[in-house]
Design a protein around this motif. Sequence first.
Motif, mmCIF file in Angstrom:
data_model
loop_
_atom_site.group_PDB
_atom_site.id
_atom_site.type_symbol
_atom_site.label_atom_id
_atom_site.label_comp_id
_atom_site.label_asym_id
_atom_site.label_seq_id
_atom_site.Cartn_x
_atom_site.Cartn_y
_atom_site.Cartn_z
ATOM 1 N N GLN A 49 -89.313 -74.753 26.984
ATOM 2 C CA GLN A 49 -89.125 -74.590 28.428
ATOM 3 C C GLN A 49 -90.095 -75.486 29.207
ATOM 4 O O GLN A 49 -89.714 -76.115 30.196
ATOM 5 N N VAL A 50 -91.341 -75.546 28.767
ATOM 6 C CA VAL A 50 -92.327 -76.422 29.409
ATOM 7 C C VAL A 50 -91.893 -77.878 29.251
ATOM 8 O O VAL A 50 -91.959 -78.674 30.202
ATOM 9 N N MET A 51 -91.434 -78.227 28.056
ATOM 10 C CA MET A 51 -90.999 -79.600 27.807
ATOM 11 C C MET A 51 -89.765 -79.957 28.636
ATOM 12 O O MET A 51 -89.616 -81.105 29.078
ATOM 13 N N LEU A 52 -88.899 -78.972 28.887
ATOM 14 C CA LEU A 52 -87.736 -79.183 29.746
ATOM 15 C C LEU A 52 -88.189 -79.503 31.166
ATOM 16 O O LEU A 52 -87.697 -80.443 31.789
ATOM 17 N N ARG A 64 -73.780 -69.806 23.597
ATOM 18 C CA ARG A 64 -74.594 -68.592 23.754
ATOM 19 C C ARG A 64 -76.067 -68.896 23.462
ATOM 20 O O ARG A 64 -76.944 -68.475 24.193
ATOM 21 N N SER A 65 -76.315 -69.615 22.371
ATOM 22 C CA SER A 65 -77.678 -70.065 22.059
ATOM 23 C C SER A 65 -77.853 -71.452 22.653
ATOM 24 O O SER A 65 -77.123 -72.380 22.306
ATOM 25 N N HIS A 66 -78.801 -71.576 23.563
ATOM 26 C CA HIS A 66 -79.045 -72.872 24.185
ATOM 27 C C HIS A 66 -79.487 -73.874 23.123
ATOM 28 O O HIS A 66 -80.257 -73.546 22.220
ATOM 29 N N VAL A 67 -78.982 -75.075 23.253
ATOM 30 C CA VAL A 67 -79.283 -76.139 22.308
ATOM 31 C C VAL A 67 -80.167 -77.165 22.995
ATOM 32 O O VAL A 67 -79.868 -77.617 24.103
ATOM 33 N N TYR A 68 -81.263 -77.528 22.322
ATOM 34 C CA TYR A 68 -82.221 -78.490 22.873
ATOM 35 C C TYR A 68 -82.127 -79.799 22.108
ATOM 36 O O TYR A 68 -81.846 -79.818 20.916
ATOM 37 N N ARG A 69 -82.368 -80.883 22.825
ATOM 38 C CA ARG A 69 -82.428 -82.212 22.221
ATOM 39 C C ARG A 69 -83.522 -82.999 22.922
ATOM 40 O O ARG A 69 -83.902 -82.685 24.060
ATOM 41 N N ALA A 70 -84.019 -84.011 22.244
ATOM 42 C CA ALA A 70 -85.015 -84.887 22.863
ATOM 43 C C ALA A 70 -84.339 -85.628 24.016
ATOM 44 O O ALA A 70 -83.210 -86.102 23.892
#
Length: 123
Positions: A49-52, A64-70
Amino acid sequence: MPHPPRPTEAELKILKILWDLGPVPVKDVQAALASRQEYTYTGALRMLQVMLEKGLVARDESARSHVYRAAHPRASMEQGLVADLRDRLFGGSALALVQAALGAGSVSPEEKERIRALLGNSK
């Protein structure tokens, strides 16, 4: 084009996971982190969340599950970090940066050949 934000050491660990695995849910990031050190799901989520907020990662909220990417390719991040180091520590001198890098440890014959090839191709 401006360089990406500079990540902390902990953020860089997460970025390496995302570059290696590609877009993944938090549980996969946490599992990869937990294999190296103790990391809880909520700790990994908070870091993401901080990196977002910093613009280091992007999030896909369609599942449903949030997906993160660089948010930035590895090469772009590497270039930004090296340029920052060159400017802050070596007064903008690429020569001083390279001399320090080569003097910091042994360079294999294969690496020397690749460096020579890179220098031969640069203009």
